[in-house]
Motif scaffolding. Structure first.
Motif, PDB file in Angstrom:
ATOM      1  N   TRP A 139      -6.178  -8.294   5.262  1.00  0.00           N
ATOM      2  CA  TRP A 139      -4.738  -8.341   5.496  1.00  0.00           C
ATOM      3  C   TRP A 139      -4.273  -9.741   5.869  1.00  0.00           C
ATOM      4  CZ3 TRP A 139      -1.540  -4.188   4.801  1.00  0.00           C
ATOM      5  CH2 TRP A 139      -2.146  -2.950   4.678  1.00  0.00           C
ATOM      6  N   LYS A 140      -3.071 -10.064   5.478  1.00  0.00           N
ATOM      7  CA  LYS A 140      -2.397 -11.310   5.842  1.00  0.00           C
ATOM      8  C   LYS A 140      -1.177 -10.944   6.681  1.00  0.00           C
ATOM      9  CE  LYS A 140      -1.581 -15.776   5.143  1.00  0.00           C
ATOM     10  NZ  LYS A 140      -2.315 -16.725   5.899  1.00  0.00           N
ATOM     11  N   GLU A 151       2.203 -12.006   7.875  1.00  0.00           N
ATOM     12  CA  GLU A 151       3.282 -12.962   7.610  1.00  0.00           C
ATOM     13  C   GLU A 151       4.443 -12.631   8.537  1.00  0.00           C
ATOM     14  OE1 GLU A 151       3.971 -12.292   3.478  1.00  0.00           O
ATOM     15  OE2 GLU A 151       2.299 -13.559   2.875  1.00  0.00           O
ATOM     16  N   VAL A 197      -4.086  -8.191   1.023  1.00  0.00           N
ATOM     17  CA  VAL A 197      -4.488  -9.276   0.137  1.00  0.00           C
ATOM     18  C   VAL A 197      -5.610  -8.858  -0.812  1.00  0.00           C
ATOM     19  CG1 VAL A 197      -5.420 -11.621   0.083  1.00  0.00           C
ATOM     20  CG2 VAL A 197      -3.830 -10.969   1.864  1.00  0.00           C
ATOM     21  N   LYS A 221      -7.821 -16.887   2.101  1.00  0.00           N
ATOM     22  CA  LYS A 221      -6.844 -16.818   3.185  1.00  0.00           C
ATOM     23  C   LYS A 221      -6.516 -15.368   3.516  1.00  0.00           C
ATOM     24  CE  LYS A 221      -4.925 -21.277   2.223  1.00  0.00           C
ATOM     25  NZ  LYS A 221      -3.771 -22.107   2.055  1.00  0.00           N
ATOM     26  N   TYR A 222      -6.897 -14.982   4.714  1.00  0.00           N
ATOM     27  CA  TYR A 222      -6.540 -13.677   5.270  1.00  0.00           C
ATOM     28  C   TYR A 222      -6.604 -13.808   6.782  1.00  0.00           C
ATOM     29  CZ  TYR A 222     -11.576 -13.102   5.865  1.00  0.00           C
ATOM     30  OH  TYR A 222     -12.883 -13.284   6.227  1.00  0.00           O
ATOM     31  N   ASP A 223      -5.944 -12.911   7.489  1.00  0.00           N
ATOM     32  CA  ASP A 223      -5.887 -13.004   8.946  1.00  0.00           C
ATOM     33  C   ASP A 223      -6.835 -12.043   9.646  1.00  0.00           C
ATOM     34  OD1 ASP A 223      -3.970 -15.063   9.091  1.00  0.00           O
ATOM     35  OD2 ASP A 223      -2.391 -13.625   8.672  1.00  0.00           O
TER      36      ASP A 223
END
Length: 103
Positions: free
Chosen positions: A10-11, A13, A31, A69-71
């Motif tokens: 997951w990202k 935002e 993502v 890129k992911y959180d």
């Protein structure tokens, strides 16, 4: 080895400020999704690889590389969020160690 657990990347935002709720709107964006082999990281391996014991550490083994890129990561049938800690050198596929996010 069975790749039978779905893993979600997951990202987070952060959206714009909402004056009605007086908060920022959070937009979570999925993502990447993949099947993986997920196991708990044993105590001896935790001390060897991480230098200490961290509750909720897991090893995720996948065939494909995860996105750059992911959180955070969510694991199927688990309500916790996990964050990347370290990657492992394996002969086939990709393996990483993740830790439970307490925040």
């Amino acid at each position: 080895m069975r790749y039978d657990t779905k893993v979600y990347f997951w990202k987070d935002e952060t959206g714009k400020y909402n004056p009605v709720t007086h908060k920022h709107d959070n937009n979570l964006k999925l993502v990447f999704t993949a099947y993986a082999n997920v196991t708990d990281l044993g105590l001896a391996k935790q001390v060897e690889l991480l230098g200490s014991i961290k509750e909720g550490s897991k090893t995720i083994r996948m065939i494909d590389l995860p996105p750059d890129k992911y959180d955070f990561i969510k694991i199927e049938n688990d309500s916790h969020k996990y964050r990347f800690v370290n990657s492992l050198n394996v002969s086939k596929g990709y393996a990483m160690i993740v830790g439970r996010d307490n925040g």
